[in-house]
Motif scaffolding. Structure first.
Motif, mmCIF file in Angstrom:
data_model
loop_
_atom_site.group_PDB
_atom_site.id
_atom_site.type_symbol
_atom_site.label_atom_id
_atom_site.label_comp_id
_atom_site.label_asym_id
_atom_site.label_seq_id
_atom_site.Cartn_x
_atom_site.Cartn_y
_atom_site.Cartn_z
ATOM 1 N N LEU A 124 0.823 -1.211 0.000
ATOM 2 C CA LEU A 124 0.000 0.000 0.000
ATOM 3 C C LEU A 124 0.855 1.259 0.000
ATOM 4 O O LEU A 124 0.470 2.279 -0.584
ATOM 5 C CB LEU A 124 -0.942 0.007 1.213
ATOM 6 C CG LEU A 124 -2.079 -1.016 1.217
ATOM 7 C CD1 LEU A 124 -3.016 -0.762 2.391
ATOM 8 C CD2 LEU A 124 -2.861 -0.982 -0.093
ATOM 9 N N ASN A 125 2.000 1.197 0.649
ATOM 10 C CA ASN A 125 2.898 2.364 0.679
ATOM 11 C C ASN A 125 3.492 2.678 -0.690
ATOM 12 O O ASN A 125 3.802 3.828 -0.989
ATOM 13 C CB ASN A 125 4.043 2.129 1.661
ATOM 14 C CG ASN A 125 3.631 2.361 3.104
ATOM 15 O OD1 ASN A 125 2.526 2.813 3.385
ATOM 16 N ND2 ASN A 125 4.518 2.028 4.023
ATOM 17 N N THR A 126 3.667 1.652 -1.508
ATOM 18 C CA THR A 126 4.411 1.838 -2.757
ATOM 19 C C THR A 126 3.574 1.681 -4.019
ATOM 20 O O THR A 126 4.079 1.911 -5.118
ATOM 21 C CB THR A 126 5.582 0.831 -2.821
ATOM 22 O OG1 THR A 126 5.072 -0.504 -2.690
ATOM 23 C CG2 THR A 126 6.582 1.100 -1.713
ATOM 24 N N CYS A 127 2.326 1.302 -3.888
ATOM 25 C CA CYS A 127 1.470 1.140 -5.066
ATOM 26 C C CYS A 127 0.153 1.863 -4.811
ATOM 27 O O CYS A 127 -0.754 1.318 -4.179
ATOM 28 C CB CYS A 127 1.236 -0.341 -5.351
ATOM 29 S SG CYS A 127 0.462 -0.653 -6.957
ATOM 30 N N GLU A 128 0.051 3.084 -5.295
ATOM 31 C CA GLU A 128 -1.086 3.933 -4.970
ATOM 32 C C GLU A 128 -2.408 3.427 -5.529
ATOM 33 O O GLU A 128 -3.478 3.758 -5.000
ATOM 34 C CB GLU A 128 -0.823 5.355 -5.484
ATOM 35 C CG GLU A 128 0.338 6.058 -4.795
ATOM 36 C CD GLU A 128 0.529 7.471 -5.302
ATOM 37 O OE1 GLU A 128 -0.256 7.876 -6.189
ATOM 38 O OE2 GLU A 128 1.452 8.153 -4.825
ATOM 39 N N SER A 129 -2.386 2.639 -6.585
ATOM 40 C CA SER A 129 -3.645 2.178 -7.187
ATOM 41 C C SER A 129 -4.329 1.094 -6.360
ATOM 42 O O SER A 129 -5.532 0.874 -6.492
ATOM 43 C CB SER A 129 -3.385 1.639 -8.604
ATOM 44 O OG SER A 129 -2.663 0.410 -8.558
#
Length: 330
Positions: A124-129
């Motif tokens: 979740l921290n690195t993949c905004e979608s």
């Protein structure tokens, strides 16, 4: 269905660490509760708060949680003044947590690998979608032994456009009862209505989340899900609400749930475009087409799905009677 995960950006530094809350709906669980709490408190990613919403009719579960809370300030215990039932107790967990970035429901009888939370936070921290991420699970019995039970395949919608994504989840998604125990962005959960007051709330919630963003499964078995009882449709219906049931529960649930999918979130009411509204109605049609065959499941009449497999109550009774007659005639 799997898609390759492509992350954007880098992991957040300590000053940017997201506010994470876990919610545990508690109901008369004492045997496995200590193991569940120990497992959560031993997570490698320990920067979270655990909110326990106790809907028990007994004092034992609360006493166990309070003994842990006295030693660990991350635990916040709340005892409901009256029985809420499954759906409203799940909703209460989220309401108790207040403002946060990420949220996850956790069972009062399960166990987790120490890296369970860390693996999901990283995505979740690195993949905004991605709005919902969940891990693979292992089914265990009351003694912690691994059950030889087929686990439904996970899903990843990464790379799909906004129209295809919810339709794929609705048409092909499996294991929604596993998805709903993943880590979700709080803003997306609020927009999706948290935990809807319908039959099969986990399915409707996951489909609504797919309207907002991507769903992704961590390809590691980091959750040990304890199967204490066989699923029972009548028991599930009784557990959803403690007393009052919404009037629409008298209607066929596939129809009600399809109708729920046509409704716009309050935050978007009046601002949706024509294509967005059309997508919702298309989604409702796909849902109804897929789930209508399960209507009546667990009742005396049974569902078409149960008829085809000879699992309806009246079919089992008929088979039992026929067997008894054949034995007497021999």
């Amino acid at each position: 269905m799997k898609s390759k995960l492509t992350t954007t950006g880098s992991r957040l530094n300590p000053s940017q660490r997201p506010a994470i809350c876990l919610g545990m709906p508690l109901y008369n669980q004492t045997r496995f509760l200590p193991q569940a709490l120990d497992s959560l408190l031993a997570q490698t990613y320990g920067d979270f708060n655990l909110f326990v919403s106790d809907d028990s009719t007994e004092a034992g579960p609360g006493q166990i949680v309070n003994s842990y809370a006295a030693k660990d300030q991350r635990i916040v215990y709340h005892r409901n003044e009256y029985r809420r039932g499954l759906i409203d107790n799940w909703r209460n967990c989220f309401e108790l947590a207040g403002e946060m970035d990420y949220f996850a429901w956790v069972g009062d009888h399960d166990a987790w690998h120490p890296r369970w939370l860390e693996s999901m936070v990283q995505i979740l921290n690195t993949c905004e979608s991605v709005v919902l991420v969940y891990s693979q699970n292992v089914n265990i019995d009351n003694n912690g032994g691994i059950l030889d039970k087929k686990i439904k395949p996970g899903i990843s919608t990464l790379g799909m456009d906004n129209t295809r994504r919810p339709l794929v989840v609705c048409r092909q998604g499996q294991g929604f009862g596993n998805m709903v125990y993943g880590l979700v962005r709080a803003r997306a959960l609020r927009q999706a209505g948290v935990f809807p007051r319908v039959m099969w709330p986990d399915v409707i919630l996951c489909i609504k989340l797919a309207l907002i963003g991507d769903i992704h499964q961590v390809e590691e078995k980091l959750w040990f899900r304890r199967r204490t009882d066989r699923f029972s449709m009548p028991r599930q219906k009784r557990a959803l609400f403690a007393s009052y049931r919404p009037w629409y529960f008298k209607l066929p649930w596939p129809l009600v749930n399809a109708w729920m999918l046509t409704r716009s979130p309050p935050a978007l009411a009046g601002s949706e475009t024509g294509p967005q509204r059309n997508l919702r109605f298309n989604l409702a049609a796909v849902y109804f087409q897929r789930w209508w065959s399960k209507f009546g499941g667990g009742s005396w009449i049974g569902s078409p799905h149960e008829w085809r497999r000879g699992k309806a109550t009246w079919i089992r009774k008929l088979k039992k009677f026929r067997t008894a007659v054949e034995l007497k005639s021999k």
